[in-house]
Design a protein around this motif. Structure first.
Motif, PDB file in Angstrom:
ATOM      1  N   GLU A 134       0.415   4.019   9.788  1.00  0.00           N
ATOM      2  CA  GLU A 134      -0.894   3.363   9.772  1.00  0.00           C
ATOM      3  C   GLU A 134      -0.798   1.835   9.891  1.00  0.00           C
ATOM      4  OE1 GLU A 134      -3.018   3.061   5.986  1.00  0.00           O
ATOM      5  OE2 GLU A 134      -1.332   4.039   5.005  1.00  0.00           O
ATOM      6  N   TYR A 135       0.433   1.291   9.822  1.00  0.00           N
ATOM      7  CA  TYR A 135       0.594  -0.158   9.931  1.00  0.00           C
ATOM      8  C   TYR A 135       1.034  -0.599  11.320  1.00  0.00           C
ATOM      9  CZ  TYR A 135       0.180   0.254   4.911  1.00  0.00           C
ATOM     10  OH  TYR A 135      -0.273   0.554   3.651  1.00  0.00           O
TER      11      TYR A 135
ATOM     12  N   ALA B 251       4.494  -7.568  17.131  1.00  0.00           N
ATOM     13  CA  ALA B 251       3.914  -6.632  16.169  1.00  0.00           C
ATOM     14  C   ALA B 251       2.504  -6.295  16.596  1.00  0.00           C
ATOM     15  CB  ALA B 251       3.903  -7.244  14.767  1.00  0.00           C
TER      16      ALA B 251
ATOM     17  N   PRO C  29      -0.872  -3.817  15.314  1.00  0.00           N
ATOM     18  CA  PRO C  29      -1.365  -2.920  14.260  1.00  0.00           C
ATOM     19  C   PRO C  29      -1.706  -1.550  14.840  1.00  0.00           C
ATOM     20  CG  PRO C  29      -3.105  -4.409  14.940  1.00  0.00           C
ATOM     21  CD  PRO C  29      -1.865  -4.832  15.686  1.00  0.00           C
TER      22      PRO C  29
ATOM     23  N   THR D 148      -6.619  -7.733  18.130  1.00  0.00           N
ATOM     24  CA  THR D 148      -5.436  -8.528  17.812  1.00  0.00           C
ATOM     25  C   THR D 148      -5.513  -9.969  18.314  1.00  0.00           C
ATOM     26  OG1 THR D 148      -4.385  -7.806  19.874  1.00  0.00           O
ATOM     27  CG2 THR D 148      -3.933  -6.506  17.899  1.00  0.00           C
TER      28      THR D 148
ATOM     29  N   ARG E 164      -2.666  -6.914   2.908  1.00  0.00           N
ATOM     30  CA  ARG E 164      -1.813  -5.733   2.816  1.00  0.00           C
ATOM     31  C   ARG E 164      -0.334  -6.092   2.658  1.00  0.00           C
ATOM     32  NH1 ARG E 164      -3.823  -1.121   6.746  1.00  0.00           N
ATOM     33  NH2 ARG E 164      -3.327  -2.461   8.497  1.00  0.00           N
TER      34      ARG E 164
ATOM     35  N   TYR F 271       2.404  -5.988   5.370  1.00  0.00           N
ATOM     36  CA  TYR F 271       1.774  -5.482   6.593  1.00  0.00           C
ATOM     37  C   TYR F 271       0.660  -6.393   7.105  1.00  0.00           C
ATOM     38  CZ  TYR F 271       4.402  -1.393   5.226  1.00  0.00           C
ATOM     39  OH  TYR F 271       5.420  -0.549   4.868  1.00  0.00           O
TER      40      TYR F 271
ATOM     41  N   PHE G 154     -10.388  -7.431  12.905  1.00  0.00           N
ATOM     42  CA  PHE G 154      -9.246  -8.236  13.339  1.00  0.00           C
ATOM     43  C   PHE G 154      -8.065  -7.880  12.438  1.00  0.00           C
ATOM     44  CE2 PHE G 154      -7.024 -12.497  12.782  1.00  0.00           C
ATOM     45  CZ  PHE G 154      -6.342 -12.450  13.991  1.00  0.00           C
ATOM     46  N   ALA G 155      -6.903  -7.716  13.043  1.00  0.00           N
ATOM     47  CA  ALA G 155      -5.705  -7.413  12.251  1.00  0.00           C
ATOM     48  C   ALA G 155      -4.587  -8.346  12.662  1.00  0.00           C
ATOM     49  CB  ALA G 155      -5.278  -5.961  12.466  1.00  0.00           C
TER      50      ALA G 155
ATOM     51  N   PRO H  81      -0.422  -9.212  11.668  1.00  0.00           N
ATOM     52  CA  PRO H  81       0.723  -8.787  10.843  1.00  0.00           C
ATOM     53  C   PRO H  81       1.188  -9.922   9.944  1.00  0.00           C
ATOM     54  CG  PRO H  81       1.456  -9.329  13.066  1.00  0.00           C
ATOM     55  CD  PRO H  81      -0.045  -9.448  13.075  1.00  0.00           C
TER      56      PRO H  81
ATOM     57  N   ARG I 122     -10.705 -16.184  12.659  1.00  0.00           N
ATOM     58  CA  ARG I 122      -9.417 -15.566  12.988  1.00  0.00           C
ATOM     59  C   ARG I 122      -8.283 -16.586  12.922  1.00  0.00           C
ATOM     60  NH1 ARG I 122     -10.090 -10.822  17.508  1.00  0.00           N
ATOM     61  NH2 ARG I 122     -11.585  -9.594  16.318  1.00  0.00           N
TER      62      ARG I 122
ATOM     63  N   LEU J  95       4.069 -13.789  18.300  1.00  0.00           N
ATOM     64  CA  LEU J  95       4.346 -12.496  17.653  1.00  0.00           C
ATOM     65  C   LEU J  95       3.294 -11.449  17.981  1.00  0.00           C
ATOM     66  CD1 LEU J  95       5.752 -10.818  15.278  1.00  0.00           C
ATOM     67  CD2 LEU J  95       4.126 -11.968  13.749  1.00  0.00           C
ATOM     68  N   THR J  96       2.057 -11.898  18.209  1.00  0.00           N
ATOM     69  CA  THR J  96       0.943 -10.958  18.320  1.00  0.00           C
ATOM     70  C   THR J  96       0.353 -10.874  19.721  1.00  0.00           C
ATOM     71  OG1 THR J  96      -0.620 -12.704  17.710  1.00  0.00           O
ATOM     72  CG2 THR J  96       0.256 -11.347  15.930  1.00  0.00           C
TER      73      THR J  96
ATOM     74  N   ILE K  76      -0.334  -9.770  23.170  1.00  0.00           N
ATOM     75  CA  ILE K  76      -0.033  -8.582  23.974  1.00  0.00           C
ATOM     76  C   ILE K  76       0.482  -8.974  25.355  1.00  0.00           C
ATOM     77  CG2 ILE K  76      -1.113  -6.605  25.144  1.00  0.00           C
ATOM     78  CD1 ILE K  76      -2.900  -6.259  22.691  1.00  0.00           C
TER      79      ILE K  76
END
Lengths: 302, 302
Positions: free
Chosen positions: A204-205, A217, A219, A297, B202, B205, B216-217, B219, B256, B296-297, B299
């Motif tokens: 889930e992470y 990374a 999600p 993201t 989290r 995470y 929005f997520a 890591p 964000r 890192l994030t 895409i």
């Protein structure tokens, strides 16, 4: 460009807090193949019994999966029964019958030996090595493994890792194989064992990708309900390798986009039991969820 | 624009698998203030005892923290002692002395009552409400809470939630407060209780932000070693609110970016014991790590 996958085809009986399903088509090679088939042609190498039903063969064929490497052998197809705990992160195996899978020896038809994109799903590393020995000059080889082989067939697994480009593994297996609790240190150790990239699946992470040069990374897609996590990791691998074969882009950016496509496919498969959601999902839905991942993201806005 | 924070100032004695530290400057308001001070001026409202050392006052003042709302009261500053387990995700409280913090009643100096950016760190929701009643027209109010208040002062907490814009909470607290195990469903419930945004921390995470319109997520920064997780959540909140006050941009994109700055500050604080890393970190290092988060994030490539 087509993809070759070698692994298990099973019947799964699954119980989750949301319900149950009996003897559904499953197995790592199946989940991988169906997910990858949305992106590229797939050659599947596996073994099933004489009880393997025609409708499963028809379904896979209609999805563009080449079954000329599927061995249909005297006896029964392997079967697995499992029950998930309330929180879905743990499951108990209730029954496991390897049946014809017990003596599976992968034999690649001549047409499969020039495969450029190869995925060695979770099977005995001796068999994974046997597949590599039958390939002429594979371009990109990915592999998965599990605790059973990490503890029981370590030297064969270590030999395999010197010959694959991408290791796709979950966090618990990464810890066991590396002896490191911290995910970053674990990944560094695994990279030192051979693969150029290590993809660590964290349920889930989400997923992390490590190489000597960079870390990525992503999600998991935020879902209100996970119905059945079975096959999520293999579905991820199928979407990932499928997109790589479709784009032919193995640059860092190409790999990152492929990881997101893998995550998209995994987010669909858990929305229903077994392979049900993958049977219904459309290319449009896949592209829409890909864009939702970008929005989810993107630091500079949705 | 300056930020008002109300919360605890403690002395922490911490033991982790990497070592220990005795009576270090700590507490939610302290971690928050020091992290936020890299972005904006901070007004801190808290209570300490007569034993509170001059060097702590000097340190906070030098960091641009306005201490005119700090009550220095007869008695001792609160103190906490804790020990982290091997995996750093769990800790035991070995000792807790509230001391002067026990009777803390926040009193805002006149100069603080027009604050636009306000953070109510984890204290009794009655006190958090008392702060809101002293403010003339706060622009953006964030709050944190903990299990103790969720179970023991639920109606006051619910009242508070109708009056704050942003709830910053960890995943375990989110589950307890919402009664939902799934993080997405938990966040939806919490949004229905009042706040326009819910930020769920989290740990290793990362962080997720939920609003009615988007998710929005981000890591956590991949670190090979976490020395001491104490204060990470409050440091996150400090970087987050600090960046919002610096930019004045409370659009989705602005929020964000602020979440990433919060994550940057949290990733530094855990690299050493207590506040040691925050004492040494430079604005250049902060900007560099922000860019590493983007890489890192992203895409589309590092």
């Amino acid at each position: 460009m087509s993809i070759l996958v070698v692994g298990s085809v099973f019947f799964d009986s699954i119980e989750t807090p949301h319900g149950k399903i009996d003897r559904a088509l499953g197995g790592a090679a199946t989940y991988f193949s169906v997910a990858a088939s949305f992106f590229a042609a797939v050659q599947m190498v596996a073994a099933v019994g004489e009880d393997f039903p025609q409708d499963a063969i028809d379904f896979l064929t209609q999805r563009g999966v080449d079954l000329s490497g599927l061995q249909i052998r005297p006896g029964l197809t392997g079967s697995w029964a499992g029950r998930y705990h309330e929180d879905m992160n743990q499951r108990d195996t209730l029954d496991l019958q390897l049946n014809v899978f017990k003596d599976f020896r992968p034999q690649l038809p001549a047409s499969h030996r020039h495969a450029q994109y190869v995925f060695l799903a979770n099977i005995d590393p001796r068999l994974q090595l046997m597949v590599l020995d039958q390939l002429s000059a594979p371009g990109l080889v990915g592999c998965d493994t599990m605790n059973h082989w990490i503890t029981g067939s370590r030297s064969e697994l270590e030999q395999l890792l010197t010959r694959v480009g991408i290791l796709v593994i979950n966090d618990e297996e990464a810890r066991l194989l590396s002896g490191e609790r911290n995910v970053v240190r674990a990944a560094r150790r695994l990279l030192a064992m051979g693969p150029r990239r290590v993809l660590i699946k964290r349920g889930e992470y989400g997923v992390m990708q490590f190489s000597a040069e960079s870390v990525f990374a992503v999600p998991a897609f935020p879902l209100e309900e996970v119905f059945d996590p079975t096959g999520a990791g293999d579905t991820f691998a199928g979407g990932f390798m499928g997109e790589l074969a479709r784009s032919g882009d193995t640059s860092e950016a190409g790999l990152r986009r492929a990881i997101v496509y893998g995550s998209v496919m995994a987010s669909f498969v858990v929305e229903d039991f077994g392979m049900n959601r993958l049977r219904a999902v459309t290319p449009d839905e896949i592209e829409r969820r890909y864009r939702q991942f970008v929005s989810l993201t993107d630091i500079d806005g949705p």
